[in-house]
Design a protein around this motif. Structure first.
Motif, PDB file in Angstrom:
ATOM      1  N   GLY A  55      17.453 -32.755 -18.048  1.00  9.76           N
ATOM      2  CA  GLY A  55      16.787 -32.163 -19.093  1.00  9.76           C
ATOM      3  C   GLY A  55      15.792 -30.925 -18.588  1.00  9.76           C
ATOM      4  N   ASP A  56      15.616 -30.949 -17.096  1.00  9.78           N
ATOM      5  CA  ASP A  56      14.524 -29.997 -16.892  1.00  9.78           C
ATOM      6  C   ASP A  56      15.255 -28.645 -16.666  1.00  9.78           C
ATOM      7  OD1 ASP A  56      12.697 -31.978 -16.138  1.00  9.78           O
ATOM      8  OD2 ASP A  56      12.892 -31.837 -13.843  1.00  9.78           O
ATOM      9  N   ALA A  57      14.470 -27.608 -17.138  1.00  8.05           N
ATOM     10  CA  ALA A  57      14.968 -26.319 -17.117  1.00  8.05           C
ATOM     11  C   ALA A  57      14.232 -25.370 -16.432  1.00  8.05           C
ATOM     12  CB  ALA A  57      15.037 -25.729 -18.516  1.00  8.05           C
ATOM     13  N   ASN A 122      30.492  -7.973   4.452  1.00  9.27           N
ATOM     14  CA  ASN A 122      29.417  -8.600   3.697  1.00  9.27           C
ATOM     15  C   ASN A 122      29.907  -9.257   2.538  1.00  9.27           C
ATOM     16  OD1 ASN A 122      26.783  -8.064   5.342  1.00  9.27           O
ATOM     17  ND2 ASN A 122      27.773  -5.826   5.106  1.00  9.27           N
ATOM     18  N   HIS A 123      29.355 -10.541   1.957  1.00  8.75           N
ATOM     19  CA  HIS A 123      29.307 -11.033   0.882  1.00  8.75           C
ATOM     20  C   HIS A 123      29.260  -9.889  -0.286  1.00  8.75           C
ATOM     21  CE1 HIS A 123      28.664 -13.603  -2.631  1.00  8.75           C
ATOM     22  NE2 HIS A 123      29.465 -14.712  -2.162  1.00  8.75           N
ATOM     23  N   ALA A 124      29.609 -10.093  -1.336  1.00  8.48           N
ATOM     24  CA  ALA A 124      29.336  -9.168  -2.615  1.00  8.48           C
ATOM     25  C   ALA A 124      27.818  -9.337  -2.935  1.00  8.48           C
ATOM     26  CB  ALA A 124      30.329  -9.292  -3.759  1.00  8.48           C
ATOM     27  N   LEU A 125      27.211 -10.232  -2.695  1.00  9.00           N
ATOM     28  CA  LEU A 125      25.763 -10.480  -3.125  1.00  9.00           C
ATOM     29  C   LEU A 125      24.942 -10.487  -2.005  1.00  9.00           C
ATOM     30  CD1 LEU A 125      26.274 -12.981  -5.888  1.00  9.00           C
ATOM     31  CD2 LEU A 125      25.940 -10.612  -6.337  1.00  9.00           C
ATOM     32  N   ALA A 126      25.311 -10.068  -0.943  1.00  6.71           N
ATOM     33  CA  ALA A 126      24.644 -10.049   0.215  1.00  6.71           C
ATOM     34  C   ALA A 126      23.578  -8.770   0.226  1.00  6.71           C
ATOM     35  CB  ALA A 126      25.326  -9.425   1.467  1.00  6.71           C
ATOM     36  N   GLY A 127      21.980  -9.134   0.447  1.00  5.18           N
ATOM     37  CA  GLY A 127      21.027  -8.133   0.474  1.00  5.18           C
ATOM     38  C   GLY A 127      20.573  -8.157  -1.225  1.00  5.18           C
ATOM     39  N   GLU A 128      21.148  -8.971  -2.006  1.00  2.00           N
ATOM     40  CA  GLU A 128      20.582  -9.187  -3.360  1.00  2.00           C
ATOM     41  C   GLU A 128      19.467 -10.232  -3.653  1.00  2.00           C
ATOM     42  OE1 GLU A 128      21.529  -7.627  -6.432  1.00  2.00           O
ATOM     43  OE2 GLU A 128      23.106  -6.222  -5.300  1.00  2.00           O
ATOM     44  N   THR A 129      18.599 -10.008  -4.457  1.00  2.00           N
ATOM     45  CA  THR A 129      17.662 -11.020  -5.048  1.00  2.00           C
ATOM     46  C   THR A 129      18.281 -11.537  -6.349  1.00  2.00           C
ATOM     47  OG1 THR A 129      15.698  -9.975  -4.099  1.00  2.00           O
ATOM     48  CG2 THR A 129      15.374 -11.395  -5.717  1.00  2.00           C
ATOM     49  N   LEU A 130      18.549 -12.923  -6.484  1.00  2.00           N
ATOM     50  CA  LEU A 130      18.943 -13.674  -7.120  1.00  2.00           C
ATOM     51  C   LEU A 130      18.126 -14.161  -8.176  1.00  2.00           C
ATOM     52  CD1 LEU A 130      21.979 -14.760  -5.038  1.00  2.00           C
ATOM     53  CD2 LEU A 130      22.014 -12.674  -6.287  1.00  2.00           C
ATOM     54  N   ASN A 131      18.375 -14.302  -9.687  1.00  2.00           N
ATOM     55  CA  ASN A 131      17.705 -14.844 -10.450  1.00  2.00           C
ATOM     56  C   ASN A 131      18.349 -16.120 -11.272  1.00  2.00           C
ATOM     57  OD1 ASN A 131      15.206 -13.353 -10.223  1.00  2.00           O
ATOM     58  ND2 ASN A 131      16.363 -11.677 -10.602  1.00  2.00           N
ATOM     59  N   PHE A 132      18.028 -17.285 -11.146  1.00  2.00           N
ATOM     60  CA  PHE A 132      18.755 -18.445 -11.993  1.00  2.00           C
ATOM     61  C   PHE A 132      17.973 -18.905 -12.900  1.00  2.00           C
ATOM     62  CE2 PHE A 132      20.806 -18.094  -7.551  1.00  2.00           C
ATOM     63  CZ  PHE A 132      22.080 -18.486  -7.805  1.00  2.00           C
ATOM     64  N   ASP A 133      18.595 -19.033 -14.281  1.00  2.00           N
ATOM     65  CA  ASP A 133      18.090 -19.706 -15.236  1.00  2.00           C
ATOM     66  C   ASP A 133      18.811 -21.067 -15.091  1.00  2.00           C
ATOM     67  OD1 ASP A 133      16.065 -18.162 -16.190  1.00  2.00           O
ATOM     68  OD2 ASP A 133      17.444 -16.867 -17.412  1.00  2.00           O
ATOM     69  N   VAL A 134      18.445 -22.231 -15.006  1.00  2.00           N
ATOM     70  CA  VAL A 134      19.011 -23.185 -14.550  1.00  2.00           C
ATOM     71  C   VAL A 134      18.637 -24.675 -15.490  1.00  2.00           C
ATOM     72  CG1 VAL A 134      19.664 -25.270 -13.209  1.00  2.00           C
ATOM     73  CG2 VAL A 134      19.310 -22.934 -12.098  1.00  2.00           C
ATOM     74  N   GLU A 135      19.726 -25.265 -16.181  1.00  2.00           N
ATOM     75  CA  GLU A 135      19.276 -26.540 -16.752  1.00  2.00           C
ATOM     76  C   GLU A 135      20.032 -27.820 -16.158  1.00  2.00           C
ATOM     77  OE1 GLU A 135      19.896 -28.714 -21.100  1.00  2.00           O
ATOM     78  OE2 GLU A 135      20.597 -26.658 -20.849  1.00  2.00           O
ATOM     79  N   ILE A 136      19.203 -28.748 -15.860  1.00  2.00           N
ATOM     80  CA  ILE A 136      20.027 -29.944 -15.087  1.00  2.00           C
ATOM     81  C   ILE A 136      20.720 -30.884 -16.264  1.00  2.00           C
ATOM     82  CG2 ILE A 136      19.734 -32.022 -13.835  1.00  2.00           C
ATOM     83  CD1 ILE A 136      17.275 -29.142 -13.114  1.00  2.00           C
ATOM     84  N   VAL A 137      21.852 -31.037 -16.186  1.00  2.00           N
ATOM     85  CA  VAL A 137      22.594 -31.772 -17.161  1.00  2.00           C
ATOM     86  C   VAL A 137      22.835 -33.092 -16.944  1.00  2.00           C
ATOM     87  CG1 VAL A 137      25.062 -31.774 -18.545  1.00  2.00           C
ATOM     88  CG2 VAL A 137      23.841 -29.525 -17.997  1.00  2.00           C
ATOM     89  N   ASP A 138      23.125 -33.405 -15.567  1.00  2.00           N
ATOM     90  CA  ASP A 138      23.374 -34.875 -14.997  1.00  2.00           C
ATOM     91  C   ASP A 138      23.102 -34.956 -13.716  1.00  2.00           C
ATOM     92  OD1 ASP A 138      24.443 -37.531 -15.655  1.00  2.00           O
ATOM     93  OD2 ASP A 138      26.079 -37.166 -14.501  1.00  2.00           O
ATOM     94  N   VAL A 139      22.585 -36.186 -13.464  1.00  2.00           N
ATOM     95  CA  VAL A 139      22.291 -36.464 -11.821  1.00  2.00           C
ATOM     96  C   VAL A 139      22.837 -37.976 -11.742  1.00  2.00           C
ATOM     97  CG1 VAL A 139      20.701 -36.853 -10.062  1.00  2.00           C
ATOM     98  CG2 VAL A 139      20.245 -34.900 -11.717  1.00  2.00           C
ATOM     99  N   ARG A 140      23.533 -38.147 -10.752  1.00  2.00           N
ATOM    100  CA  ARG A 140      24.218 -39.507 -10.405  1.00  2.00           C
ATOM    101  C   ARG A 140      24.097 -39.506  -8.800  1.00  2.00           C
ATOM    102  NH1 ARG A 140      29.312 -39.781  -8.359  1.00  2.00           N
ATOM    103  NH2 ARG A 140      30.427 -37.852  -9.264  1.00  2.00           N
ATOM    104  N   GLU A 141      24.035 -40.884  -8.463  1.00  2.00           N
ATOM    105  CA  GLU A 141      24.431 -41.063  -7.066  1.00  2.00           C
ATOM    106  C   GLU A 141      25.860 -40.823  -6.533  1.00  2.00           C
ATOM    107  OE1 GLU A 141      23.156 -44.711  -5.295  1.00  2.00           O
ATOM    108  OE2 GLU A 141      21.468 -45.114  -6.615  1.00  2.00           O
ATOM    109  N   ALA A 142      26.012 -39.939  -5.417  1.00  2.00           N
ATOM    110  CA  ALA A 142      27.313 -39.652  -5.018  1.00  2.00           C
ATOM    111  C   ALA A 142      27.835 -40.986  -4.238  1.00  2.00           C
ATOM    112  CB  ALA A 142      27.404 -38.657  -3.855  1.00  2.00           C
TER     113      ALA A 142
END
Length: 160
Positions: A55-57, A122-142
């Motif tokens: 539920g965290d975003a 180089n990776h296509a995103l090398a040198g890039e600052t990345l911005n993520f909007d994230v929502e946690i949907v599920d967490v369980r023990e592996a």
């Protein structure tokens, strides 16, 4: 349950660059499922998710050093067209596998000028600052098997 080492985490995310352009997103698809601590996602995002719960975003900015690294000039080189035997047309954006001292590595054609082809390893995103909007949907023990294999099994993960 909080995100910690050896947990399986499901997230929805949208990745944008500095200009606000969307580079990738799980919205409208299945969430991304990964093994936390298994080096399955970039370290900057993984560090930001530690301790979060369902539920965290959050919004996360990841600098190149914790993303895909800085652009390394030594991975950009010009080669002669003759190195591409059997390939008639070479265009910017094409990708090839190159033999390097570290094994096979993907390279992208970034410039074609006469008989000279410029390749970038180089990776296509090398040198890039990345911005993520994230929502946690599920967490369980592996499971023990997921921990041993270093990745998620089953739905959203790897199938053996």
């Amino acid at each position: 349950m909080q995100i910690a080492e050896k947990t399986v985490v499901s997230i929805h995310y949208t990745l944008t660059n500095k200009a606000g352009e969307t580079l990738d997103s799980s919205i409208g698809q299945d969430p991304l499922v990964y093994l936390h601590g298994g080096q399955n996602i970039i370290v900057g995002l993984e560090n930001a998710l530690k301790g979060k719960s369902v539920g965290d975003a959050l919004q996360v900015t990841v600098e190149p050093s914790e993303g895909y690294g800085e652009t390394r000039e030594e991975l950009i080189q010009e080669v002669d067209r003759s190195a591409f035997q059997g390939v008639d047309d070479i265009d910017v954006g094409m990708q090839f596998m190159a033999q390097t001292p570290w094994g096979e590595q993907p390279v992208t054609v970034v410039k074609v000028e006469g008989e000279q082809i410029t390749l970038d390893g180089n990776h296509a995103l090398a040198g890039e600052t990345l911005n993520f909007d994230v929502e946690i949907v599920d967490v369980r023990e592996a499971s023990q098997e997921e921990i041993e294999h270093g990745h998620v099994h089953g739905e959203g993960g790897h199938h053996h």
